[in-house]
Every structure is written in C-alpha cells, then in structure tokens.
Write an enzyme that holds these catalytic residues in place. Structure first.
Site, PDB file in Angstrom:
ATOM      1  CE  LYS A 182      41.386  52.150  31.851  1.00  0.00           C
ATOM      2  NZ  LYS A 182      42.073  51.481  30.629  1.00  0.00           N
ATOM      3  N   GLY A 234      40.516  41.550  34.081  1.00  0.00           N
ATOM      4  CA  GLY A 234      42.219  41.864  33.767  1.00  0.00           C
ATOM      5  C   GLY A 234      43.045  40.953  34.323  1.00  0.00           C
ATOM      6  CB  SER A 235      46.536  41.278  34.721  1.00  0.00           C
ATOM      7  OG  SER A 235      46.700  42.340  35.415  1.00  0.00           O
ATOM      8  CB  THR A 236      46.202  37.368  38.646  1.00  0.00           C
ATOM      9  OG1 THR A 236      45.301  36.542  38.093  1.00  0.00           O
ATOM     10  CG2 THR A 236      46.272  37.120  40.025  1.00  0.00           C
ATOM     11  CD  GLU A 237      51.535  42.903  37.939  1.00  0.00           C
ATOM     12  OE1 GLU A 237      51.562  42.453  36.750  1.00  0.00           O
ATOM     13  OE2 GLU A 237      52.408  43.962  38.171  1.00  0.00           O
ATOM     14  CD  GLU A 256      34.455  37.051  36.131  1.00  0.00           C
ATOM     15  OE1 GLU A 256      35.222  36.270  35.846  1.00  0.00           O
ATOM     16  OE2 GLU A 256      33.523  36.971  36.302  1.00  0.00           O
ATOM     17  CB  CYS A 290      40.744  35.073  31.127  1.00  0.00           C
ATOM     18  SG  CYS A 290      38.955  35.012  30.538  1.00  0.00           S
ATOM     19  CD  GLU A 387      46.478  34.815  31.735  1.00  0.00           C
ATOM     20  OE1 GLU A 387      46.711  35.784  32.649  1.00  0.00           O
ATOM     21  OE2 GLU A 387      45.244  34.502  31.549  1.00  0.00           O
TER      22      GLU A 387
END
Ligand code: NAD
Length: 479
Positions: A182, A234-237, A256, A290, A387
């Site tokens: 995706k 993508g994002s850490t969240e 990642e 990133c 970030e």
C-alpha cells in the site's frame, strides 16, 4: 534590454506522463475497480487534483492477499532463483527506460524537485532491483537460509514513494515471497505506474499487488491473518500501533520509523563542505527524510562562522516549481504536513529559540515553507526532540567530543548521524559511540543498495538494503 542575471526557469515537460482521471486497484495482475469509494491525489505545488484513486476495503485487501497466496504457492516460490532474477532484472531495466516518466510523475505527485527524483530516487530504485536480482540465485550464501516466508504485507510513506516501494518489493521478490503493498494516500501514482511496469515485465499475476487507500487499508493489510510478514515504513506512532496489532501472531515484522539525526561539525572540519552537508542533510527532499540531519551540533569555537556561512548558502536556495530543473527545495507534500511544520516551528519561537528563514518568494498556490534555521536551541526544546519532517534545522553547540556524543544520543530516536572532522581517528571513535543505525563521515544522506539501513530505539528494527536486508524475507538458516 534584459538583465543577463534575470532568472530563466528550465522546466521539465510533463507531457511524458499520462495521468488517467481515475485508478483502480492492482490485484492479480489486473487493474480492478474495488468495492470502496475513491480519494483524490493532488499536486502539492499547485493544489491541482491529479486523479481519483480507489480506496481499498477489507474485502479488496482480502482479494489481494488471496491473489498473492495463490501466486506464491503455485508459481513464485516454485520458480528457481535464477528465473526470479530474470523478472527482477527486467523490471530494473524498464525502470531505467521509463526513468524520465517515473521522475516527472514522482515530482508532480510528491512535490520533490525533479533534479532529486531524476538523479537520486529513480537511479537508486533501479539499482535496488538490479542489486536484489543478483541475490535471487545466491540465497544459499546469504547466511539467512533460502526459504521465503510467504505473503508480505507492505505499507509505505509519502516522502520517497517509489524508493520505499523498491526497498520493500525488490528483496521480498528476490527471496521468493509475493507482496501486497500500500502506497501512502497522498502519493499513490508512481506505485500504480510501477504496477504497469510489472505487467510490461510479464510478472506472473498476483506476485505484486498494489492496493491504495489510507490508514484503514494499511490496518487491513497488517492484520490480515494470511499475511506472513509485515514491513512498514512510516511514523513511530503508527509503527507502535502495528507492533501492538501483530503482537502474539507469528508474523515477522520490520519497522522503519522516524528519526532526529544529529549532524556534528567539529572545528577542524572543512567548513564549506560541512555547510553543503548541513544543507543537504536538512533541505534535501524538503526535509521530508527520516534520516534528515535536523539537529546541527556545531563546536562552539566555529559556531558563529558556520552560522554565517550557512545563512549565506541558504539564501541562495531556489524554492519553487518542482519540475524546474533549477529548483533546490520543492513543495511540502500536503496541507496537513505543512500545518504540522508551521505548528512545531511556532512552538520553537514560543520556547525562545531564534528563528531565521531564507529570504525567498513562495508561490501563491500550493504548500510551501521557506528553509528555516533555529539557533539558541536547548535539549529540552520540542524542536530539538520531535521530528518536524520539514525544512527546519535546530542548532545546538558543544565544546568536547563527549558532550557532542551525549547530546547526539539524547533522543528517543536512533536512525542516523553525521560527523564532520579532519581526523580519521575521531570519525571512528564517534561512530562507535553514536547510537545510530547509519553514521556518515564528511558526507550525509548517501544511500546505496549494498548498504544496510535501519534504526535503533524508536526508529524501529530490522534492516533494509544489503545482504542484511534479505533476513527480513527469509525463514533463517535453520529453517
Ligand atoms: P504515517 O505513519 O502516517 O503513514 C505511513 C503509512 O502508514 C501510510 O501509507 C499510511 O496510510 C499508513 N497507515 C496509517 N495508519 C496506519 C495503521 N494504523 N496501520 C497500518 N498502516 C497505517 O507516516 P507518514 O506521515 O506517511 O511518513 C512520515 C514518517 O515516516 C516519518 O516519521 C518518517 O521519519 C518515517 N519514515 C521512516 C523511514 C525509515 O526508513 N526509517 C523512511 C521514510 C519515512
């Protein structure tokens, strides 16, 4: 008489790309309508709607996973590595042949300057497929066995749409897995063009499936019971949410995630080169990177000089039309991302840091943010910790190498770092003490398919690229 110094734009023609009014999902080697609604993808430099793209539902994701499973059991895992390699080489060559088309489309959908999509993204994408094609018949030397995992569910972000796709698909296919991928909701178009390339390469149906959509589609992929491997960038969240969603299952996972890299400049560094490295570190791809060098740590004795040179250099950056070959900094990818950058920059001012933005005229339409630097930043400031994912640099100073290491490592992230110094021994000792997956010495933001990339701490786990990148897609030496 015209001024010989008047600016003359050099726009790349967009005639080479054929953007369709609407796109379906790529399942089992064909474009299909899907069962859901659609969403719009826009050109962030102009706000022009480019196309309507299908939003995949749970049922569509299920179809894609079924197609991937069939292709895995009946065709792809039975094929010899040498045969799989032929397809990967073919894909790599088509990417090169259609490189201009891919680069222009990437710049239109993402907002990144054409000189980056043309000279960085697309060449590394092709190189990645060539590199892993070379591994497909040599897996017994990988150290991770030769047995694929099965179906890989892959979810990627919008900052390097095609490059992240290559990092995911090339090693998966080389190892004998099939994939459901995706792309991000703001940048689906090059993944859909890649689907056409799979057709052109005669890739067996179902080996690659591309489903478009937002977070819900991503969730359906990672939580699908017949997906054996989850690869997420993508994002850490969201990465944490995915780790929670797959906990307790036997899915293999690589994450990642975000970063807040320190770019460390010692007083013996060649300062002009260091300034180029600082600029590349934070303004490359609008800072949507990133591993961006978003925290500059500069030795106190040269801090004023570095800041003078940096501001002079930043004032020459050309911000504007991504398709202009002279453009250094393109458009921010979306209105949402622009709002986040503005908000965190305002926090920086409110917290007492001093803001300086490069003097530049920003276009009237689209999403833009002038290259910006904050001085007087302390470790506690949010702009030093969070970030920003935009063209915003925070500057801190240090006196000794130990202080530099301590400040650099004082972050929840651990993806990358840069060290600028004349001394080889200092590079080695810093590299050993910095808690970062990649440490660049006297350079920054250099990527190569042979080199593993990945993070520590909240930057995620697993490696992409190089021999190490195979581990994520193989069962292991004892399997
Ligand atoms: P994001 O996490 O919002 O979205 C990434 C992808 O995940 C998108 O395709 C999105 O649709 C999907 N998604 C959203 N919610 C989901 C859910 N609950 N389950 C499954 N999928 C879901 O990140 P973004 O804003 O698109 O990208 C920026 C982030 O990516 C930054 O934090 C950046 O540092 C990180 N990034 C990391 C690397 C790396 O290699 N470490 C590389 C590029 C970007």
């Amino acid at each position: 008489m015209t001024n010989i110094f008047e600016y003359a734009p050099a726009p790349e023609s967009r005639a080479i790309v054929d953007i369709k009014p609407s796109y379906g999902l790529f399942i089992n080697g064909e474009f299909v309508d899907g069962n859901g609604t659609s969403f719009k993808t826009v050109n962030p430099a102009t706000e022009e709607v480019l196309a309507e793209v299908a939003e995949a539902t749970d049922a569509d994701v299920d179809e894609a996973v079924k197609a991937a499973r069939r292709a895995y059991t009946r065709v792809w895992s039975r094929m010899s590595g040498a045969e799989r390699a032929k397809y990967l080489y073919r894909i790599a060559r088509i990417i090169q042949e259609r490189g201009r088309e891919l680069a222009v489309l990437e710049s239109i959908d993402n907002g990144k300057p054409i000189k980056e999509s043309r000279d960085v993204d697309v060449p590394i994408v092709a190189a990645h497929f060539f590199y892993y094609a070379g591994w497909a018949d040599k897996l017994k030397y990988s150290g991770y066995g030769e047995t694929p995992l099965g179906v890989a569910g892959q979810v990627i972000p919008w900052n390097f749409p095609l490059l992240m796709l290559a990092w995911k698909i090339a090693p998966a296919l080389a190892c004998g897995n099939t994939v459901v991928l995706k792309p991000a909701e703001t940048t689906p178009l090059t993944a859909l063009l890649f689907a056409e390339i799979c057709q052109q390469a005669d890739l067996p149906p179902g080996v690659v499936n591309i489903v478009t959509g937002a977070g819900d589609t991503g969730r359906a992929i990672v939580s699908h019971p017949d997906v054996d491997k989850v690869a997420f960038t993508g994002s850490t969240e969201v990465g944490k949410a995915i780790a929670r969603a797959v906990a307790g299952s036997d899915k293999k996972v690589t994450l990642e995630l975000g970063g807040k890299a320190a770019n460390i400049v010692f007083d013996d560094a060649p300062l002009d080169q260091a300034v180029e490295g600082i600029v590349n570190g934070i303004f490359f791809n609008q800072g949507h990177v990133c591993c961006a060098g978003s925290r500059l740590l500069v030795q106190e004795s040269v801090a004023d000089e570095v800041m003078d040179r940096l501001k002079r250099r930043m004032a020459t950056l050309r911000v504007g039309d991504p398709l202009d070959k002279n453009t250094d900094v393109g458009a921010i990818n979306s209105a949402e991302q622009l709002a986040k950058i503005r908000e965190l920059s305002q926090v920086g001012e409110d917290e007492g840091a001093e803001r300086w933005s490069a003097p530049c005229d920003l276009p009237a339409n689209g999403y833009w943010f002038a290259p910006t630097v904050f001085t007087g930043v302390s470790q506690a400031h949010r702009i030093a910790r969070e970030e920003i994912f935009g063209p915003v640099l925070s500057v801190l100073t240090f006196r000794t190498p130990s202080e530099a290491v301590e400040k650099a490592n004082n972050t929840p992230f651990g993806l990358s770092a840069g060290v600028w110094t004349d001394k080889g021994s200092r590079i080695l000792s810093m590299a050993n003490r910095l808690r970062a997956g990649v440490v660049w010495a006297n350079t920054f933001n250099k990527f190569d398919p042979t080199s593993p990339f990945g993070g520590y701490k909240e930057s995620g786990y697993g490696r992409e690229g190089g021999r190490h990148g195979l581990e994520a897609y193989l069962k292991g030496a004892d399997a």
